[in-house]
Motif scaffolding. Sequence first.
Motif, PDB file in Angstrom:
ATOM      1  N   ARG A 188      43.982  31.863  38.883  1.00 39.00           N
ATOM      2  CA  ARG A 188      43.646  32.361  37.548  1.00 39.00           C
ATOM      3  C   ARG A 188      43.792  33.875  37.437  1.00 39.00           C
ATOM      4  O   ARG A 188      43.501  34.444  36.401  1.00 39.00           O
ATOM      5  N   GLY A 189      44.235  34.544  38.514  1.00 42.20           N
ATOM      6  CA  GLY A 189      44.386  35.987  38.488  1.00 42.20           C
ATOM      7  C   GLY A 189      43.062  36.726  38.463  1.00 42.20           C
ATOM      8  O   GLY A 189      42.975  37.844  37.970  1.00 42.20           O
ATOM      9  N   ARG A 190      42.016  36.125  39.020  1.00 43.35           N
ATOM     10  CA  ARG A 190      40.660  36.696  38.967  1.00 43.35           C
ATOM     11  C   ARG A 190      40.097  37.025  40.346  1.00 43.35           C
ATOM     12  O   ARG A 190      38.940  37.389  40.471  1.00 43.35           O
ATOM     13  N   LEU A 191      40.895  36.913  41.391  1.00 47.18           N
ATOM     14  CA  LEU A 191      40.411  37.039  42.763  1.00 47.18           C
ATOM     15  C   LEU A 191      40.120  38.482  43.150  1.00 47.18           C
ATOM     16  O   LEU A 191      40.936  39.377  42.932  1.00 47.18           O
ATOM     17  N   VAL A 192      38.942  38.700  43.757  1.00 43.75           N
ATOM     18  CA  VAL A 192      38.566  39.976  44.362  1.00 43.75           C
ATOM     19  C   VAL A 192      38.090  39.652  45.782  1.00 43.75           C
ATOM     20  O   VAL A 192      36.923  39.299  45.979  1.00 43.75           O
TER      21      VAL A 192
END
Length: 162
Positions: free
Chosen positions: A80-84
């Motif tokens: 989802r392009g939300r990874l940290v």
Amino acid sequence: MASVFLSYDHEDAPRAAPIAAALEAHGHSVWWDRQIRGGAEYNNEIESAVENADAVIVLWSAASVRSAWVRDEAGEGRDRGRLVPVLVEQVKPPMGFRQYQTLDFSGWAGGKRIPRLPELLQSIDRVASGPAAAAATAPRAPSVYYRASEPRSASADLAAPT
């Protein structure tokens, strides 16, 4: 502020707790599995929380790289392009996560003072307002565009190439 999903292995709860508290102190809404209430179904609760998160923070440690739950949660954040990703121990993240810039907290022994917290906060802001966020709120355009062409006869379609 962002809604944050915190993924970690249970062995790392002493490190996860101060991170969650620090993020909440900076105005973020943090979801982690300590919020699952009695009688709730883990899969449904976790899946809903990950899907609704603006950022998915994954704490990589020796225990979490072996955890199927953590890898699944991290995969959802990545997709989802939300990874940290955050290293809390000097480990190699699992395959599929090694190409992402990872914040190194491995020198931190835990406790309330988190030396690299500003970097984590900036990373949350970036993924929460980045291209994935813009794509989620932007109107969807058709994926295929057709260009009007001159009418062709069926016999022209059957003709041999010259």
